[in-house]
Each structure stands twice: as C-alpha cells, then as structure tokens.
Scaffold this motif. Structure first.
Motif, PDB file in Angstrom:
ATOM      1  N   HIS A 216       0.834  -1.195   0.000  1.00  0.00           N
ATOM      2  CA  HIS A 216       0.000   0.000   0.000  1.00  0.00           C
ATOM      3  C   HIS A 216       0.875   1.254   0.000  1.00  0.00           C
ATOM      4  N   THR A 217       2.096   1.088  -0.473  1.00  0.00           N
ATOM      5  CA  THR A 217       3.050   2.190  -0.575  1.00  0.00           C
ATOM      6  C   THR A 217       3.265   2.548  -2.035  1.00  0.00           C
ATOM      7  N   HIS A 218       3.232   3.843  -2.328  1.00  0.00           N
ATOM      8  CA  HIS A 218       3.560   4.330  -3.670  1.00  0.00           C
ATOM      9  C   HIS A 218       4.312   5.641  -3.509  1.00  0.00           C
ATOM     10  N   PHE A 219       5.614   5.611  -3.802  1.00  0.00           N
ATOM     11  CA  PHE A 219       6.441   6.802  -3.658  1.00  0.00           C
ATOM     12  C   PHE A 219       6.764   7.385  -5.034  1.00  0.00           C
ATOM     13  N   VAL A 220       6.917   8.689  -5.078  1.00  0.00           N
ATOM     14  CA  VAL A 220       7.264   9.360  -6.334  1.00  0.00           C
ATOM     15  C   VAL A 220       8.566  10.144  -6.233  1.00  0.00           C
ATOM     16  N   ASN A 221       9.162  10.169  -5.035  1.00  0.00           N
ATOM     17  CA  ASN A 221      10.467  10.800  -4.883  1.00  0.00           C
ATOM     18  C   ASN A 221      11.253  10.084  -3.804  1.00  0.00           C
ATOM     19  N   SER A 222      12.520  10.433  -3.673  1.00  0.00           N
ATOM     20  CA  SER A 222      13.414   9.740  -2.745  1.00  0.00           C
ATOM     21  C   SER A 222      13.490  10.401  -1.375  1.00  0.00           C
ATOM     22  N   HIS A 223      12.852  11.544  -1.219  1.00  0.00           N
ATOM     23  CA  HIS A 223      13.060  12.335   0.006  1.00  0.00           C
ATOM     24  C   HIS A 223      11.813  12.513   0.862  1.00  0.00           C
ATOM     25  N   GLY A 224      10.629  12.477   0.275  1.00  0.00           N
ATOM     26  CA  GLY A 224       9.410  12.591   1.059  1.00  0.00           C
ATOM     27  C   GLY A 224       8.758  13.952   1.044  1.00  0.00           C
ATOM     28  N   LEU A 225       9.320  14.924   0.323  1.00  0.00           N
ATOM     29  CA  LEU A 225       8.636  16.202   0.177  1.00  0.00           C
ATOM     30  C   LEU A 225       7.275  15.946  -0.458  1.00  0.00           C
ATOM     31  N   HIS A 226       6.283  16.709  -0.081  1.00  0.00           N
ATOM     32  CA  HIS A 226       4.894  16.329  -0.345  1.00  0.00           C
ATOM     33  C   HIS A 226       4.543  16.238  -1.822  1.00  0.00           C
ATOM     34  N   ASN A 227       3.811  15.169  -2.117  1.00  0.00           N
ATOM     35  CA  ASN A 227       3.183  14.956  -3.404  1.00  0.00           C
ATOM     36  C   ASN A 227       1.953  14.107  -3.119  1.00  0.00           C
ATOM     37  N   SER A 228       0.808  14.461  -3.680  1.00  0.00           N
ATOM     38  CA  SER A 228      -0.432  13.742  -3.374  1.00  0.00           C
ATOM     39  C   SER A 228      -0.380  12.278  -3.797  1.00  0.00           C
ATOM     40  N   GLU A 229       0.530  11.929  -4.707  1.00  0.00           N
ATOM     41  CA  GLU A 229       0.672  10.541  -5.156  1.00  0.00           C
ATOM     42  C   GLU A 229       1.774   9.798  -4.400  1.00  0.00           C
ATOM     43  N   HIS A 230       2.278  10.403  -3.360  1.00  0.00           N
ATOM     44  CA  HIS A 230       3.358   9.825  -2.552  1.00  0.00           C
ATOM     45  C   HIS A 230       2.753   9.437  -1.201  1.00  0.00           C
ATOM     46  N   TYR A 231       2.459   8.143  -1.017  1.00  0.00           N
ATOM     47  CA  TYR A 231       1.715   7.748   0.164  1.00  0.00           C
ATOM     48  C   TYR A 231       2.116   6.351   0.632  1.00  0.00           C
ATOM     49  N   THR A 232       1.663   6.021   1.830  1.00  0.00           N
ATOM     50  CA  THR A 232       1.945   4.715   2.430  1.00  0.00           C
ATOM     51  C   THR A 232       0.931   4.478   3.537  1.00  0.00           C
ATOM     52  N   THR A 233       1.207   3.540   4.434  1.00  0.00           N
ATOM     53  CA  THR A 233       0.435   3.334   5.660  1.00  0.00           C
ATOM     54  C   THR A 233       1.429   3.152   6.803  1.00  0.00           C
ATOM     55  N   ALA A 234       0.947   3.297   8.023  1.00  0.00           N
ATOM     56  CA  ALA A 234       1.837   3.079   9.171  1.00  0.00           C
ATOM     57  C   ALA A 234       2.338   1.640   9.194  1.00  0.00           C
ATOM     58  N   TYR A 235       1.479   0.691   8.802  1.00  0.00           N
ATOM     59  CA  TYR A 235       1.906  -0.703   8.806  1.00  0.00           C
ATOM     60  C   TYR A 235       2.971  -0.959   7.740  1.00  0.00           C
ATOM     61  N   ASP A 236       2.815  -0.352   6.578  1.00  0.00           N
ATOM     62  CA  ASP A 236       3.845  -0.482   5.550  1.00  0.00           C
ATOM     63  C   ASP A 236       5.171   0.095   6.026  1.00  0.00           C
ATOM     64  N   MET A 237       5.112   1.219   6.733  1.00  0.00           N
ATOM     65  CA  MET A 237       6.350   1.806   7.235  1.00  0.00           C
ATOM     66  C   MET A 237       6.997   0.907   8.282  1.00  0.00           C
TER      67      MET A 237
END
Length: 360
Positions: A216-237
């Motif tokens: 349930h993780t989908h990242f669009v950058n390597s750093h975490g600066l905000h993007n609406s398509e950059h998301y995860t869940t606490a369990y995934d983390m």
C-alpha cells in the motif's frame, strides 16, 4: 483464480479473491508447518484511496499475476487484527506499538489507513541504496559528484545538508546525511548517482516495497517532500523499517545523535559537515521512560503529513517498534510517542517471554 472471475462485478470479485487468498494462505501455512501462534497472513494488492479496512485479513486483497510465495509473510511479523489490537485513541492519524521480541501487538491505531510519510520515506531510500550497492557490486565509499545545487531541491523550507554543485562526497556520507540530518539534497544526489535519475531510483524503491509486503506504498520521490501521489500506511512503514533493521549498518546510522561527514568542496578543498539528528529522543532533549534506550529511527514532517516518527527502542532485554504519524505539532508528536514508550517500558517490566527477532 482471480483471472477467471473478471466478469464478476468489482466488489464481489475482490471479496471472492480475498476469500480464496485467505483459504490458500491457510492451506500453505498448514502444509509448511507455520507456528500455531502466528498471526493471520496479509495478502497483496494495490492500495486504494481510503483503505478503510476492518482487519488485517482484508488489509490486502490478492493482486493478479502474483506468484503464490507473495502470500507468505514471515510469521515473525506482527499483524494487527480487530482481535489482537487493544483499542486506544491517540490524537494522531496513525500509531502502533509492537513488541518485536515476543511478536506481539501492543497498540495499533488506524495503521492500515493511507497517509503521507514525509521524511520517513528516507528509510526506504536508505534500504534501496544498500540493495543497489549490493546487487551491482558497488561500494558505499564511491565518490559522488554533486550535479546540481542542493541536489536539485528547490522547495522552500526543505531541509538541506547544503551540498553545492561540484562538491564530491562519498555515498556513505550521503546515506548519513539523509538518515541523520534528513537532508533532502543527500537523498536526491544518491538516487541520481546510483540510477542516473531519480525516477528510475524511485521505481526500484517501489519494487522493494512490494517485495517486502509494503504493497500500500507508492512513492514518487526519494526524500518525502509532499506529493499527493506519494503515500503509504503506518503498517507499511513498519515493514520497511523492519527490513532496514536487517540491513547491516542502517540501524547504527539512524541511531546517531550527531555525525561528521567529510567531503571535497567544488573549490578542491577538504571540508567537514557537522550534522545533528532530527530526533530529540536521541539528543536526549525529549524525556524517556527510565531504563528505555532508543536504538534508531526516522522523523518526518510536512504540512500535509503532519509530524511523524518511527523508532526502535530497547527496554529490559526486549525490543519495540513504535510509530506515530500525523501529529498536529512536534510537541504533540513527542508527547504521544512518549506515551507509547511508557507502555513499552511497562510491558518490559512484566517480563513476558519471547525470543528476540532482531540480532545484536
């Protein structure tokens, strides 16, 4: 199985697939001799927008075209369910506390809900760096020439180590900069060096997330600066952090309160950069319960994500992963994290038996 029911309406098709996957995973565990005390096994599927799910059994539906082994997650992982997760509402978006020594869920609040991770993203960045280095026979001592000022990061207020175009720093130095100081420029520079561009590196990040079950993780950058398509869940983390703990060196770096990174400036002079962690528990400016030691972790903060922190701690010979996501302020983050750490200390004092999951 799922391919054969494509003509069934989506909701019913997902339900049938989920039932099939649960039965399949149960059969496989029986055949393989899984521990009777093991929690239910989550299955894989793409994330949706809400992830409003009642239990781990429906956390992930089976994705099509995935091999059977994707259904098998190690029974050493904690899996919160409606039955084993104590009800407790903290004033944050998501939270969890797992005893990873005894493989027990002590608290899980909305840990399957979609959220923005901010700089906790960098845990997967660090893991991906190490994986690529190992797979391609590279070295963390490789010297990286910074191609763009501040690693190409132009977002106002973004946290930067301050590397300038033409500086030369080791890959190890960049890894330290992104984990200890949360330098966005360090993350971007490492990604570009290893894969030629950040997009390719991030694709590898997402592949690794899927490989370890963080589907349930989908990242669009390597750093975490905000993007609406950059998301995860606490369990995934949690899954990502757990994998970092199994990677030599990452826990030690993430547990440093301070670090010095040597590099060669664009002017050819040897320089040093002194970095301080973003985690106040490691700086001992945030109070800890007696007898509890913080071993490592990662902070994150953006206006959209709120304030976030995931950590590994040790108390009384037991180890715990605690996480808080979406706090309204740093003060609230540390207050709620400390409440989890107090629960961990109380649990450790009970001396519950269990074999350690993380080696020394």
């Amino acid at each position: 199985m799922c391919k054969k029911i494509k003509n069934i309406p989506g909701v019913w098709r997902r339900a049938v697939c989920a039932l099939f996957a649960v039965l399949l995973s149960g059969f496989i565990c029986t055949a393989a001799g899984c521990k009777g005390s093991a929690a239910g096994v989550p299955m894989l599927s793409p994330a949706d927008g809400g992830l409003d799910l009642p239990s781990a059994a429906s956390y992930i539906l089976p994705a099509e075209d995935l091999p059977v082994e994707y259904f098998l997650l190690s029974d050493s992982r904690c899996v919160p369910t409606a039955e084993n997760a104590p009800e407790q509402k903290l004033p944050v978006k998501s939270a969890l506390l797992f005893d990873i020594t005894g493989q027990r869920v002590l608290l899980a609040q909305d840990c399957y809900q979609k959220l923005y991770p901010a700089s906790t993203t960098k845990l997967l960045t660090a893991l991906t760096i190490c994986r690529i280095v190992q797979e391609e026979g590279r070295s963390l001592s490789d010297q990286v020439a910074i191609r763009e000022q501040n690693g190409g990061i132009t977002v106002s207020g973004a946290k930067l180590c301050g590397f300038m175009k033409g500086d030369v720093v080791s890959l190890s130095g960049l890894l330290t900069g992104l984990l200890v100081y949360s330098g966005n420029d360090a993350a971007a520079a490492a990604a570009e060096y290893l894969c030629g561009d950040e997009k390719t590196f991030v694709a590898r990040m997402n592949e690794i997330a899927e490989e370890i079950g963080a589907t349930h993780t989908h990242f669009v950058n390597s750093h975490g600066l905000h993007n609406s398509e950059h998301y995860t869940t606490a369990y995934d983390m949690y899954l990502i952090f757990l994998e970092c703990l199994r990677q030599d060196g990452l826990l030690e770096i993430s547990g440093r309160s301070r670090a010095v990174v040597g590099y060669t400036g664009a002017d050819g002079r040897e320089k040093q950069m002194e970095l301080e962690t973003t985690n106040p528990f490691l700086l001992e400016t945030a109070e800890l319960p007696e007898g509890l030691e913080i071993r490592g972790g990662k902070t994150g903060s953006t206006p959209a994500a709120g304030d976030c922190l995931i950590m590994l701690s040790r108390c009384g010979g037991r180890e715990y992963i605690s996480a808080v996501f979406g706090a309204d302020s740093r003060e609230e983050l540390y207050e709620q994290m400390n409440s989890l750490l107090e629960l961990a200390a109380e649990d450790a004092a009970k001396g519950v038996p269990g074999e350690a999951d993380i080696p020394e």
